[in-house]
Motif scaffolding. Structure first.
Motif, mmCIF file in Angstrom:
data_model
loop_
_atom_site.group_PDB
_atom_site.id
_atom_site.type_symbol
_atom_site.label_atom_id
_atom_site.label_comp_id
_atom_site.label_asym_id
_atom_site.label_seq_id
_atom_site.Cartn_x
_atom_site.Cartn_y
_atom_site.Cartn_z
ATOM 1 N N ASN A 99 -3.217 9.809 1.801
ATOM 2 C CA ASN A 99 -2.712 10.735 1.326
ATOM 3 C C ASN A 99 -3.313 10.186 -0.171
ATOM 4 O OD1 ASN A 99 -0.857 11.143 -1.657
ATOM 5 N ND2 ASN A 99 0.147 12.202 0.110
ATOM 6 N N LYS A 100 -4.737 11.467 -1.065
ATOM 7 C CA LYS A 100 -5.210 10.861 -2.197
ATOM 8 C C LYS A 100 -4.443 10.585 -3.418
ATOM 9 C CE LYS A 100 -8.808 13.240 0.282
ATOM 10 N NZ LYS A 100 -9.442 14.604 0.356
ATOM 11 N N GLU A 101 -3.241 11.910 -3.229
ATOM 12 C CA GLU A 101 -2.697 11.195 -4.919
ATOM 13 C C GLU A 101 -1.908 10.166 -4.451
ATOM 14 O OE1 GLU A 101 -1.409 13.447 -7.527
ATOM 15 O OE2 GLU A 101 -3.000 14.038 -6.851
ATOM 16 N N LEU A 102 -1.191 9.190 -3.212
ATOM 17 C CA LEU A 102 -0.651 7.936 -4.196
ATOM 18 C C LEU A 102 -1.434 7.160 -3.929
ATOM 19 C CD1 LEU A 102 1.581 7.848 -0.607
ATOM 20 C CD2 LEU A 102 2.246 7.625 -2.721
ATOM 21 N N ASN A 103 -2.951 7.161 -3.629
ATOM 22 C CA ASN A 103 -4.130 6.194 -3.658
ATOM 23 C C ASN A 103 -4.788 6.332 -5.217
ATOM 24 O OD1 ASN A 103 -4.246 4.949 -0.981
ATOM 25 N ND2 ASN A 103 -5.032 6.463 -0.300
ATOM 26 N N LYS A 104 -4.555 7.573 -6.090
ATOM 27 C CA LYS A 104 -4.812 7.475 -7.186
ATOM 28 C C LYS A 104 -4.215 6.871 -8.220
ATOM 29 C CE LYS A 104 -5.630 12.938 -7.428
ATOM 30 N NZ LYS A 104 -4.865 14.041 -8.098
ATOM 31 N N ASN A 105 -2.958 5.908 -7.685
ATOM 32 C CA ASN A 105 -3.029 5.229 -9.176
ATOM 33 C C ASN A 105 -3.502 3.575 -8.017
ATOM 34 O OD1 ASN A 105 -0.732 1.932 -8.671
ATOM 35 N ND2 ASN A 105 1.221 3.162 -8.356
ATOM 36 N N PRO A 106 -3.824 2.732 -8.775
ATOM 37 C CA PRO A 106 -4.993 1.746 -8.855
ATOM 38 C C PRO A 106 -3.977 0.881 -8.004
ATOM 39 C CG PRO A 106 -4.850 2.200 -10.912
ATOM 40 C CD PRO A 106 -3.513 3.356 -10.821
ATOM 41 N N ALA A 107 -3.076 0.563 -8.656
ATOM 42 C CA ALA A 107 -2.002 -0.773 -7.713
ATOM 43 C C ALA A 107 -2.304 -0.532 -6.361
ATOM 44 C CB ALA A 107 -0.733 -0.700 -8.936
ATOM 45 N N ILE A 108 -1.332 1.433 -5.920
ATOM 46 C CA ILE A 108 -1.104 1.464 -4.287
ATOM 47 C C ILE A 108 -2.447 1.089 -3.766
ATOM 48 C CG2 ILE A 108 -1.182 3.166 -2.956
ATOM 49 C CD1 ILE A 108 1.549 4.135 -5.076
ATOM 50 N N ASP A 109 -4.022 1.643 -4.498
ATOM 51 C CA ASP A 109 -5.079 1.804 -4.056
ATOM 52 C C ASP A 109 -5.603 0.250 -3.596
ATOM 53 O OD1 ASP A 109 -8.088 2.932 -3.062
ATOM 54 O OD2 ASP A 109 -8.820 1.919 -4.851
ATOM 55 N N ALA A 110 -5.181 -0.921 -4.543
ATOM 56 C CA ALA A 110 -5.659 -2.728 -4.568
ATOM 57 C C ALA A 110 -4.527 -2.972 -2.910
ATOM 58 C CB ALA A 110 -5.014 -2.858 -5.676
ATOM 59 N N GLY A 111 -3.332 -2.403 -3.346
ATOM 60 C CA GLY A 111 -2.196 -2.887 -2.153
ATOM 61 C C GLY A 111 -3.000 -2.191 -0.666
ATOM 62 N N ARG A 112 -4.082 -1.289 -1.210
ATOM 63 C CA ARG A 112 -4.517 -1.013 0.327
ATOM 64 C C ARG A 112 -5.157 -1.795 1.366
ATOM 65 N NH1 ARG A 112 -0.573 2.676 1.277
ATOM 66 N NH2 ARG A 112 -0.902 4.719 0.437
ATOM 67 N N LYS A 113 -5.755 -2.815 0.918
ATOM 68 C CA LYS A 113 -6.923 -3.062 0.306
ATOM 69 C C LYS A 113 -6.166 -4.855 0.656
ATOM 70 C CE LYS A 113 -10.481 -0.916 -2.658
ATOM 71 N NZ LYS A 113 -10.000 0.440 -2.413
ATOM 72 N N ARG A 114 -5.921 -5.680 0.236
ATOM 73 C CA ARG A 114 -5.014 -6.374 0.679
ATOM 74 C C ARG A 114 -3.682 -6.334 1.739
ATOM 75 N NH1 ARG A 114 -3.754 -6.724 -4.884
ATOM 76 N NH2 ARG A 114 -1.059 -5.452 -4.925
ATOM 77 N N SER A 115 -2.943 -5.673 2.262
ATOM 78 C CA SER A 115 -2.716 -5.096 3.412
ATOM 79 C C SER A 115 -2.816 -3.983 3.649
ATOM 80 C CB SER A 115 -0.852 -5.020 2.802
ATOM 81 O OG SER A 115 -0.306 -6.595 1.871
ATOM 82 N N PRO A 116 -3.954 -4.039 4.653
ATOM 83 C CA PRO A 116 -4.389 -2.795 5.433
ATOM 84 C C PRO A 116 -3.473 -2.175 6.230
ATOM 85 C CG PRO A 116 -5.480 -4.441 6.071
ATOM 86 C CD PRO A 116 -4.336 -5.034 5.283
ATOM 87 N N ALA A 117 -3.803 -1.037 7.010
ATOM 88 C CA ALA A 117 -2.843 -0.293 7.633
ATOM 89 C C ALA A 117 -2.705 -1.083 9.269
ATOM 90 C CB ALA A 117 -3.937 1.327 8.250
ATOM 91 N N PRO A 118 -3.434 -1.257 9.852
ATOM 92 C CA PRO A 118 -2.791 -2.473 10.885
ATOM 93 C C PRO A 118 -1.746 -3.582 10.691
ATOM 94 C CG PRO A 118 -5.546 -2.079 10.812
ATOM 95 C CD PRO A 118 -4.861 -1.188 9.169
ATOM 96 N N TYR A 119 -2.241 -3.522 9.632
ATOM 97 C CA TYR A 119 -0.752 -5.220 9.276
ATOM 98 C C TYR A 119 0.380 -4.258 8.787
ATOM 99 C CZ TYR A 119 1.366 -8.361 6.264
ATOM 100 O OH TYR A 119 2.376 -9.272 5.907
ATOM 101 N N LEU A 120 0.383 -2.945 8.098
ATOM 102 C CA LEU A 120 1.391 -2.467 7.673
ATOM 103 C C LEU A 120 1.945 -2.298 8.826
ATOM 104 C CD1 LEU A 120 0.493 -0.287 4.555
ATOM 105 C CD2 LEU A 120 1.552 -2.506 4.760
ATOM 106 N N LYS A 121 1.381 -1.307 9.962
ATOM 107 C CA LYS A 121 2.314 -1.269 10.985
ATOM 108 C C LYS A 121 2.533 -2.118 11.581
ATOM 109 C CE LYS A 121 -1.123 3.488 10.962
ATOM 110 N NZ LYS A 121 -2.987 3.234 12.209
#
Length: 159
Positions: A63-85
């Motif tokens: 979701n591009k809107e969510l990824n505009k939030n710098p904290a969420i974008d950084a969080g995606r790097k700290r906790s990648p999708a496979p980990y979240l799943k």
């Protein structure tokens, strides 16, 4: 997380799992005839649960809107999708009677640094609705699930 919040989280996840359970074909088991299968089994076990979780997390990550939030974008790097799943699948598996034990952070701990706004919460809710629709969850059940998830909002938004 206090006991009340943990119980609310478990109830919300159980509601999600119960609703999604109606969307999965029954899985053969060694249970005796007439015995009710556990919710975990009715969901198709870990296989069925991970399919649903995979779809929802993919929607959030893309979701591009969510990824505009710098904290969420950084969080995606700290906790990648496979980990979240993995973490979400473990949580749902455990609360539905499966053999998994969730050992992740509380909702408040895992979201406090993300600065999630009301608007971003709404985006997440719409993505969740899309996942529920994909698995043809009926309107009433979908509404019940969304109400249960809304109970976690205070631990996620504006922290």
């Amino acid at each position: 997380m206090n006991i009340l919040r943990m119980n609310i989280l478990r109830m919300a996840l159980l509601s999600v799992a119960l609703t999604l359970g109606a969307s999965f074909a029954p899985v053969a088991s060694a249970q005796q005839p007439g015995a009710q299968k556990s919710l975990y089994d009715r969901l198709g076990g870990l296989k069925g649960i991970t399919v649903v979780v995979d779809d929802f997390i993919n929607r959030l990550v893309a979701n591009k809107e969510l990824n505009k939030n710098p904290a969420i974008d950084a969080g995606r790097k700290r906790s990648p999708a496979p980990y979240l799943k993995f973490q979400v699948s473990q949580m749902v598996c455990g609360v539905t009677g499966g053999p998994c034990k969730y050992t992740g952070k509380t909702m408040a701990e895992s979201h406090v640094h993300l600065n999630i706004s009301e608007q971003e919460w709404g985006i997440m809710a719409r993505e969740f609705k899309k996942s529920l629709d994909k698995f043809k969850v009926p309107a009433k059940e979908k509404d019940d699930v969304l109400k249960a998830v809304a109970s976690l909002k205070g631990d996620i938004v504006g922290r």
